[in-house]
Each structure stands twice: as structure tokens, then as C-alpha cells.
Scaffold this motif. Sequence first.
Motif: not given
Length: 426
Positions: A54-56, A60-62, A72, A84, A374
Motif C-alpha cells: 500500500k503506497f501510491c 510513492k507516498k506511504l 489509497l 492516493c 517499489s
Amino acid sequence: MDRNVPGLSHVILQKLNMKSYEDYKSAMDGRKSGSDFGIRTYFDMFQKMEDTFKFCVECKKLPDALPDPKSLRRCKRCQNVYYCGVACQRANWPLHKKFCKKLKLVALDRLVEWLVFTGDIPFPTDTWTKPARDVKGWEDWFSMQEQLEEKLSAIMTGRYMTLLWANAGKPRPEDTELRESIRRLITDFHSRPLTIGLGLRIFGIDPLTRPLTVHVVGASHVETLNTRLTDYDELTRMFPGHQGVEMVMVGVDVVDGPIMRPPLTTLAPRGKVYLSSYKGLYHDFWESHVETKLAARPDLVVGFHPGFHACPDLLAGWLPTLLLLRDYGLPVLFTVYSEQELKASLQVLVELETHIVGYASNPFASLRPEQVYSSPNKAPVYCSSHYIALLGAEAVPGAEELEDDDGWQGEPSAAAVAGGIAPGLG
């Protein structure tokens, strides 16, 4: 998260409140309950594992960096990547659409893999009805499995498959999709023993004539987490009537379990595959066990995804082992994830003046696609997609080319390494 390593990641362990692969194995074996790690239900377990992803994928935002961590949203098509907001999803779509269908398979296989830990996968296999040299790939392998559809159906309707989709937080796929996922995971499970069998054939090592010892160098949690004493028995199906094979897993990240037992000081039992292990560096194992006769000298050394090409630190760690393998003239088979990794690894081996006797696509590569955690929007990779065969040092006086029953041979030059892939086993 940036390391493209299939299997259970340290990030997943952190999300599960576990400190080690041994903790995860204990939970899977029932020796520790999920509540010991703050997991009360199967739903909790699957959700915590999904939290790892779960990250954009665009910015890359958590979740912790968002005003509302629950904002999300997952791509409805692949059920894999997250965004996001609508803006990031639209910006990412031109890239994501190239990989969306494949990432759907990645997400599905990631869940169905749980059935490997429960023991539903793989199904019981049959003795090969064809000589190993006539089995050219997975299509031939599956064709030898009697009552294949019944075996797949038993997994489909099993208790753990039902539990999985009752708790996964995702809709259950169509039966056709699930069957294909099971097939991919079966190839993932059996890829390692079949690749070892391929290595024996490449080097002309006949398990029917004498007991053999195989060292798996650089073994980690990928090869040893939840490993059972019977996990390499496919070699017995592949070579019925063999004289005995001992598999010694050697590596600093070997996971404690049934195979954590000393190597044999006698010959491997006839008709059996015996698993043992050593937790530590290979050159230390060689000095403490092989040179002192506490373990047999290997007939074949196999390294699954050694990764020495990735950075100077990893190469420095591998260097004593690579030089040992070269200087003792041991038959070695390394596998890699992709053609790009193959070329980088070959360059390292050329610079070390190893005798590269051949390299090619692996007919027994896993069919399960793996994503870069990633950066999912890249072409997936496949475990043991290619192999490299080595034997001693380059330009050894009197060294002969290897050739097996299929006429496979070759010694690529540095120029060939730079130029592309050499022909391999047909």
C-alpha cells in the motif's frame, strides 16, 4: 522494498510484527499462534500482508504520509497497485496499462502462494514416464501427471482455498484463473529441483551410477523457509533408480527447520534425496567441513539468484566463494531472474576469468511472474529464468568442452557475453 527478491520480504515481516523468518515459519506450523504477533484472524493476516504493497505507485507516498491513510485506492483491474487519488491514477495510467494484466497475475499468485505453506501445493507427483532428456519443459512435465485435473480440483475445493477467499479482502477469481495460478505456483515450487536435474545433465553427471552430493550455495529464506525433507523428491521422480542424492543448503540466511541437520559423512541413502544444511559462508563451510571430511566434496554446486552483480558490497561478499569454485574446478550452475541480470552476471564472471561453458534460457524457469516491489510498473521477472554453467578457470590447458546428449556445448568469449545470449540446451 527496492530489492527485487521473490518470497517473504523483511517489509512483510515488519507488518506482521515478526522479527525473523523463523517467527513466520512457527506461525505457519502452528507452534506459535497468530495472536503472539497481534494477528487474531486470517483476515488480519492477509490484510497485514497486503499493507506491504500500500503506497501510491505514482508519487510513492506511504499511507502514513497522507492526511487519510485509508484514502489509497487499489486499481480495480489488477487488484495490485494503489493510488492516493484520481490525479495520480490518471498520470500513471499510460505506464501502468502496459503491465496491468500481468500485475493481476502477480497479485493473485501472491495470495494463492499461501497454499504452499499450508501444504495444499504442490500436489503428489508421479515418476517420470519419459527420460529426463526428453522432457523439454513444463508442458512435457504436466503431461506426465496422471489425473491432473482431479488433483487441481482437489486444491480448488480444499478447506484452505475456501478460507483464503473468505478472508483475502478481494473477490474470488474465476475457476479458470485460479487453476492457472495453481499451475504457476507448482512450477515455482518444482523449478529448483528440476533446475538441479538440468544441471546434472548439462555436466554429464549421472545419478544412476553413483551417489551424488549437491551444494546449494548462498541459500537463504527463499530456498529454506518452510522447507520440508521431501521438497526435492522430484529428483527421485526425475531419475528413478538413482543411487542417492544429498542436498546441502549453505548460506548465512538459512532458516532453522527440519533440514537444519549436519551434512552426511557417509554416502547418501540409495534412492533417496537427503537434505541437510549449514548456516554460514560457503568458504568457511568448505574449510571446516569439506577439507576435514565432515562433508562430501560436491559433484555439483548450484546458486539460485546469487545477486553478486547487484553492487560492490555483494560482490565482495561473494568473491571468496567465486574464487574457490573457480580454483577447485567445480561444476557450477547459477540462475538469474532476467536477461538483463544474466548479462551483468556474465560480465562479472568474465572479469574473474571463470570458464563459462554455457548459458541460456532455463526450460524449467518458474512461470510465476514477480514484480519489483517499489516499482511495479516494470516487466515482471521469473525465478531461475536463465542459467549460467561454469567449470574452473578460463583457458585452462587441456580443458575440454562439455557436451551432453542433446549436443549442448560452448564457451562464450568476452565479446559474445557483451553481444547477447549464447545457444543453450535444446
